[in-house]
Design an enzyme around this catalytic site. Sequence first.
Site, PDB file in Angstrom:
ATOM      1  N   LYS A  22      31.284  30.212  39.048  1.00 50.68           N
ATOM      2  CA  LYS A  22      32.588  29.875  39.447  1.00 50.68           C
ATOM      3  C   LYS A  22      33.269  31.491  40.074  1.00 50.68           C
ATOM      4  CE  LYS A  22      36.733  29.571  37.378  1.00 50.68           C
ATOM      5  NZ  LYS A  22      37.790  31.035  37.990  1.00 50.68           N
ATOM      6  N   ASN A  23      32.673  32.569  38.323  1.00 52.28           N
ATOM      7  CA  ASN A  23      33.344  33.768  38.550  1.00 52.28           C
ATOM      8  C   ASN A  23      32.059  34.468  39.196  1.00 52.28           C
ATOM      9  OD1 ASN A  23      35.609  32.648  37.511  1.00 52.28           O
ATOM     10  ND2 ASN A  23      35.026  33.303  35.450  1.00 52.28           N
ATOM     11  N   ARG A  91      44.539  33.708  42.086  1.00 49.74           N
ATOM     12  CA  ARG A  91      44.411  34.751  41.382  1.00 49.74           C
ATOM     13  C   ARG A  91      43.677  35.839  42.163  1.00 49.74           C
ATOM     14  NH1 ARG A  91      47.238  37.601  39.234  1.00 49.74           N
ATOM     15  NH2 ARG A  91      45.290  39.237  38.072  1.00 49.74           N
ATOM     16  N   CYS A 115      49.996  34.511  35.349  1.00 49.35           N
ATOM     17  CA  CYS A 115      49.616  33.296  35.476  1.00 49.35           C
ATOM     18  C   CYS A 115      50.076  32.646  33.658  1.00 49.35           C
ATOM     19  CB  CYS A 115      48.221  32.945  36.198  1.00 49.35           C
ATOM     20  SG  CYS A 115      47.098  33.535  35.015  1.00 49.35           S
ATOM     21  N   ARG A 120      49.020  39.477  34.264  1.00 44.61           N
ATOM     22  CA  ARG A 120      47.734  40.132  34.916  1.00 44.61           C
ATOM     23  C   ARG A 120      47.996  40.546  36.238  1.00 44.61           C
ATOM     24  NH1 ARG A 120      44.221  34.822  35.239  1.00 44.61           N
ATOM     25  NH2 ARG A 120      42.630  35.820  35.385  1.00 44.61           N
ATOM     26  N   PRO A 121      48.439  41.821  36.135  1.00 45.29           N
ATOM     27  CA  PRO A 121      47.744  42.873  36.934  1.00 45.29           C
ATOM     28  C   PRO A 121      47.341  43.548  37.782  1.00 45.29           C
ATOM     29  CG  PRO A 121      48.343  43.492  34.894  1.00 45.29           C
ATOM     30  CD  PRO A 121      48.635  42.335  34.695  1.00 45.29           C
ATOM     31  N   VAL A 122      47.474  44.348  38.660  1.00 43.35           N
ATOM     32  CA  VAL A 122      46.491  44.866  39.413  1.00 43.35           C
ATOM     33  C   VAL A 122      46.791  46.273  39.626  1.00 43.35           C
ATOM     34  CG1 VAL A 122      45.910  42.329  40.778  1.00 43.35           C
ATOM     35  CG2 VAL A 122      47.494  44.413  41.055  1.00 43.35           C
ATOM     36  N   ASP A 123      47.412  46.216  38.309  1.00 41.40           N
ATOM     37  CA  ASP A 123      47.423  48.340  39.095  1.00 41.40           C
ATOM     38  C   ASP A 123      45.835  48.640  39.087  1.00 41.40           C
ATOM     39  OD1 ASP A 123      47.519  47.367  35.853  1.00 41.40           O
ATOM     40  OD2 ASP A 123      46.978  49.400  35.412  1.00 41.40           O
ATOM     41  N   GLN A 124      45.174  48.471  38.215  1.00 47.17           N
ATOM     42  CA  GLN A 124      43.407  49.153  38.219  1.00 47.17           C
ATOM     43  C   GLN A 124      43.033  49.340  39.740  1.00 47.17           C
ATOM     44  OE1 GLN A 124      42.592  50.615  35.052  1.00 47.17           O
ATOM     45  NE2 GLN A 124      44.534  51.305  35.204  1.00 47.17           N
ATOM     46  N   ASP A 303      36.993  33.595  27.762  1.00 43.85           N
ATOM     47  CA  ASP A 303      36.985  31.841  28.452  1.00 43.85           C
ATOM     48  C   ASP A 303      36.900  30.885  27.486  1.00 43.85           C
ATOM     49  OD1 ASP A 303      36.366  33.337  31.258  1.00 43.85           O
ATOM     50  OD2 ASP A 303      37.983  33.395  30.490  1.00 43.85           O
ATOM     51  N   ILE A 325      42.403  39.608  24.993  1.00 46.00           N
ATOM     52  CA  ILE A 325      41.810  40.138  26.330  1.00 46.00           C
ATOM     53  C   ILE A 325      43.735  39.961  27.118  1.00 46.00           C
ATOM     54  CG2 ILE A 325      41.017  39.721  28.675  1.00 46.00           C
ATOM     55  CD1 ILE A 325      38.424  40.880  26.556  1.00 46.00           C
ATOM     56  N   ARG A 395      39.751  23.510  38.737  1.00 55.24           N
ATOM     57  CA  ARG A 395      39.236  24.780  39.636  1.00 55.24           C
ATOM     58  C   ARG A 395      37.516  25.152  38.410  1.00 55.24           C
ATOM     59  NH1 ARG A 395      44.329  28.597  39.036  1.00 55.24           N
ATOM     60  NH2 ARG A 395      42.569  29.440  40.212  1.00 55.24           N
TER      61      ARG A 395
HETATM   62  C1  EPZ Z   1      37.711  37.299  34.921  1.00 55.10           C
HETATM   63  O1  EPZ Z   1      39.509  37.074  35.554  1.00 55.10           O
HETATM   64  C2  EPZ Z   1      38.195  36.197  35.793  1.00 55.10           C
HETATM   65  N1  EPZ Z   1      38.008  35.013  37.103  1.00 55.10           N
HETATM   66  C3  EPZ Z   1      38.578  35.583  34.055  1.00 55.10           C
HETATM   67  O2  EPZ Z   1      37.830  33.813  34.245  1.00 55.10           O
HETATM   68  C4  EPZ Z   1      38.501  36.167  32.862  1.00 55.10           C
HETATM   69  O3  EPZ Z   1      39.226  35.302  31.825  1.00 55.10           O
HETATM   70  C5  EPZ Z   1      38.015  37.916  33.013  1.00 55.10           C
HETATM   71  O4  EPZ Z   1      37.766  38.364  34.198  1.00 55.10           O
HETATM   72  C6  EPZ Z   1      37.718  38.280  31.327  1.00 55.10           C
HETATM   73  O5  EPZ Z   1      36.492  37.988  31.486  1.00 55.10           O
HETATM   74  C7  EPZ Z   1      37.199  35.898  36.962  1.00 55.10           C
HETATM   75  O6  EPZ Z   1      36.433  36.198  37.432  1.00 55.10           O
HETATM   76  C8  EPZ Z   1      37.661  34.784  39.575  1.00 55.10           C
HETATM   77  P1  EPZ Z   1      40.117  41.345  34.158  1.00 55.10           P
HETATM   78  P2  EPZ Z   1      40.227  39.051  35.631  1.00 55.10           P
HETATM   79  O7  EPZ Z   1      40.519  42.087  35.848  1.00 55.10           O
HETATM   80  O8  EPZ Z   1      39.473  39.561  36.532  1.00 55.10           O
HETATM   81  C9  EPZ Z   1      44.218  43.165  32.134  1.00 55.10           C
HETATM   82  C10 EPZ Z   1      38.306  31.631  34.216  1.00 55.10           C
HETATM   83  O9  EPZ Z   1      39.059  30.866  33.235  1.00 55.10           O
HETATM   84  N2  EPZ Z   1      44.290  43.693  33.639  1.00 55.10           N
HETATM   85  O10 EPZ Z   1      39.327  41.361  33.175  1.00 55.10           O
HETATM   86  O11 EPZ Z   1      41.519  39.429  36.207  1.00 55.10           O
HETATM   87  C11 EPZ Z   1      44.454  42.438  32.350  1.00 55.10           C
HETATM   88  O12 EPZ Z   1      46.171  41.876  32.176  1.00 55.10           O
HETATM   89  C12 EPZ Z   1      39.259  32.697  34.588  1.00 55.10           C
HETATM   90  O13 EPZ Z   1      37.556  31.472  34.499  1.00 55.10           O
HETATM   91  C13 EPZ Z   1      45.279  44.370  33.807  1.00 55.10           C
HETATM   92  O14 EPZ Z   1      46.090  45.698  32.712  1.00 55.10           O
HETATM   93  O15 EPZ Z   1      40.569  40.064  34.752  1.00 55.10           O
HETATM   94  C14 EPZ Z   1      43.927  41.481  31.104  1.00 55.10           C
HETATM   95  O16 EPZ Z   1      45.062  41.941  30.319  1.00 55.10           O
HETATM   96  C15 EPZ Z   1      39.826  33.125  34.047  1.00 55.10           C
HETATM   97  N3  EPZ Z   1      45.590  45.728  35.373  1.00 55.10           N
HETATM   98  C16 EPZ Z   1      42.629  42.177  30.968  1.00 55.10           C
HETATM   99  O17 EPZ Z   1      42.719  43.060  31.629  1.00 55.10           O
HETATM  100  C17 EPZ Z   1      44.760  45.009  36.203  1.00 55.10           C
HETATM  101  O18 EPZ Z   1      44.577  45.503  37.330  1.00 55.10           O
HETATM  102  C18 EPZ Z   1      41.318  41.801  31.889  1.00 55.10           C
HETATM  103  O19 EPZ Z   1      41.675  41.269  32.858  1.00 55.10           O
HETATM  104  C19 EPZ Z   1      43.378  44.311  35.975  1.00 55.10           C
HETATM  105  C20 EPZ Z   1      43.211  43.966  35.075  1.00 55.10           C
END
Ligand code: EPZ
Length: 418
Positions: A22-23, A91, A115, A120-124, A303, A325, A395
């Site tokens: 999926k991911n 998301r 969620c 889960r911000p997107v600032d990065q 995960d 995480i 999902r």
């Molecule tokens: C991906 O989510 C996966 N989803 C998640 O799987 C997985 O848990 C996660 O990576 C971590 O491995 C998909 O690939 C669709 P991140 P993502 O950005 O990209 C923080 C599942 O169960 N962060 O690596 O959203 C964030 O809050 C799902 O299949 C910021 O602060 O995760 C988190 O604490 C759940 N700012 C950490 O980084 C940002 O701009 C890791 O998030 C982006 C992230």
Amino acid sequence: MDKLIIEGGVRLQGTIDVNGSKNAALPILFATILLDGTARLENVPDLRDIHTTLHLLDVLGCACACAAHRAEIRPGQLHPEAPYDLVKTMRASVLCLGPLLARIGQARVALPGGCAIGARPVDQHLKGLELMGAHFELAEGYIMGSCRRLHGAHVTFDMPTVGGTENLLMAAVLAEGETLLENAAREPEVVDLARFLRACGAQIEGEGSSSIRIRGVSSLHGTTYSIMPDRIEAGTFLAAAGITGGDLLLPNCPYEELEAVILKLTGMGMEISRTPEGVRARCDRPLRGIDVKTQPYPGFPTDMQAQIMALMCLAEGASMVEESIFENRFMHVQELARMGADVRISGHTAMVRGVDHLIGAPVMASDLRASASLVLAGLAARGTTQVQRIYHLDRGYERIEDKLGAVGARIRRAPENA
Ligand code: EPZ
């Protein structure tokens, strides 16, 4: 809404096929927006999030067709808006930001919002795209981005974000000049995306390491590509063999990508081996407690945290789980406690004390992997477990009741009010 009804106590025996990831499929589907041509994808999992993404691609102006684990996508006249009613259900929709900016210089994407597992911000994502020349406004719950042509940049992430790395990778392949992503995520799904983009003519090196270098090209062509197997689905089935004291063979289980998980499961007493037919997972002794801290890849994946906790609930001794995480990824704990588990949470850490047995009960799924944890607990519990709100489960797991039923589990899907 449906629920799963599980009669516990069966040792699972047999073979389970693992679907496409999926991911990996989600970012690769969004990456098709970048192409001047058609993407023919194989080993695409049949999941709710995949259907949501194909619907969103259709809204954005891509011609999509899918059947029997295949999808064919050809971008047409692209539109910039990803509507809230779709984004709020998934998301990962934010992954259309980079491709839209790279292709048409504008994007209107509803803010994904938090969620169950955290803010889960997107600032990065936004910070990196701004360094590449994008401008953003936030209004009425939407991220509105615009740019002339994205240009290469040196981006260092504050943390190794999977989605942030994927969005910037997709933006950079058509940007003018060279982009360097540092402190990038090393997850196998990022590597699969990079391999797909390279098959379309992108110039990328270093994927899988924390430094990825991309040289922008003027256009990308279509390709045929097979999605990697789902390491988290596979890890969930390895855990199912462990919690039921069973013996399962997973023919297309990715072994290297699961090393951190396999290390912990064997540390608990499971036997997991590579055979010519695939990965075999057995457990014929009581499980032992173990400590786990979730980390970015190649560390133990967040995960798989809820799933291994289900095994810990029945292991001899105590286990410590540190979730580093996400800030709220213990939603499964109170539901496991309803089944008799002894788990105490203190901040980002959960202390699990093994109990002799779990007792089946009606429990509520809250997010995708918490649902999987409750199914695992139900497989081992005495009596009947009803896991409600399994749309969360659908999902990320394709027909899980059929797959588990085929190896002996007494499990069936029913309407929630049945
Ligand atoms: C991906 O989510 C996966 N989803 C998640 O799987 C997985 O848990 C996660 O990576 C971590 O491995 C998909 O690939 C669709 P991140 P993502 O950005 O990209 C923080 C599942 O169960 N962060 O690596 O959203 C964030 O809050 C799902 O299949 C910021 O602060 O995760 C988190 O604490 C759940 N700012 C950490 O980084 C940002 O701009 C890791 O998030 C982006 C992230």
